[in-house]
Scaffold this active site. Structure first.
Site, PDB file in Angstrom:
ATOM      1  CB  CYS A   1      25.661  21.231  13.809  1.00 46.32           C
ATOM      2  SG  CYS A   1      23.940  20.951  13.306  1.00 46.32           S
TER       3      CYS A   1
ATOM      4  CB  CYS B   1      24.583  17.386  16.911  1.00 49.51           C
ATOM      5  SG  CYS B   1      24.261  17.739  15.161  1.00 49.51           S
TER       6      CYS B   1
ATOM      7  CD  GLU C   1      23.313  23.831  15.392  1.00 45.99           C
ATOM      8  OE1 GLU C   1      23.689  23.397  16.491  1.00 45.99           O
ATOM      9  OE2 GLU C   1      22.291  23.387  14.814  1.00 45.99           O
TER      10      GLU C   1
ATOM     11  CG  HIS D   1      20.417  19.632  12.853  1.00 46.99           C
ATOM     12  ND1 HIS D   1      21.222  19.043  13.799  1.00 46.99           N
ATOM     13  CD2 HIS D   1      19.548  18.672  12.447  1.00 46.99           C
ATOM     14  CE1 HIS D   1      20.861  17.776  13.962  1.00 46.99           C
ATOM     15  NE2 HIS D   1      19.852  17.529  13.147  1.00 46.99           N
TER      16      HIS D   1
END
Length: 152
Positions: free
Chosen positions: A87, A84, A56, A54
């Site tokens: 993350c 999310c 992040e 992801h």
């Protein structure tokens, strides 16, 4: 606040770059205490086949590698979409003090919409400041267009 707007511009550029690999268009940057960008990331799950890739996480990895430490106390994460749960856990583990995001994620957000993992007092760490909705319309439009094309 100017540094955050500039950082969000870079995060949006990275999000658009993710489109080239058919990844969900999310971008992130990490700022050091002076406001300089020290980490960059974009979604790369499709590109790499890595479920943890992801934006992040990629930005945190980049910043930690540059700093030579996992501890990013005093840093700010700027991301185009509300983090999310995965993350949010990575953010807490890195000791990031401030998170700024663009679009809210009413399905999987963990920074205030569905859950608020970043500020949960029962966890061993927490983020001091969370700011949502920065350039939200622009960030959300990228995602809406992406998922609209998938449905078509």
């Amino acid at each position: 606040m100017t540094e955050v707007k500039d950082a969000m511009s870079e995060a949006l550029r990275l999000a658009r770059e993710a489109l080239s690999s058919h990844d969900v268009p999310v971008g992130a940057v990490v700022l050091d205490s002076s406001g300089a960008i020290v980490g960059r990331g974009r979604n790369e799950r499709e590109l790499t086949g890595d479920p943890t890739a992801h934006a992040e996480v990629m930005a945190l990895r980049d910043a930690a590698a540059g700093a030579g430490s996992w501890n990013l106390t005093g840093h700010t994460l700027v991301v185009t979409l509300e983090p999310c749960v995965m993350c949010a856990g990575a953010i807490l583990s890195s000791r990031i003090g401030r998170v700024v995001f663009g679009a809210w994620d009413d399905k999987a957000g963990a920074a205030g919409s569905v859950l608020d993992v970043l500020r949960t007092r029962t966890l061993p760490g927490r983020v001091d400041e969370v700011v949502g909705g920065v350039r939200a319309d622009e960030c959300a439009e990228l995602l809406t267009d992406f998922f609209g094309r998938l449905r078509d």
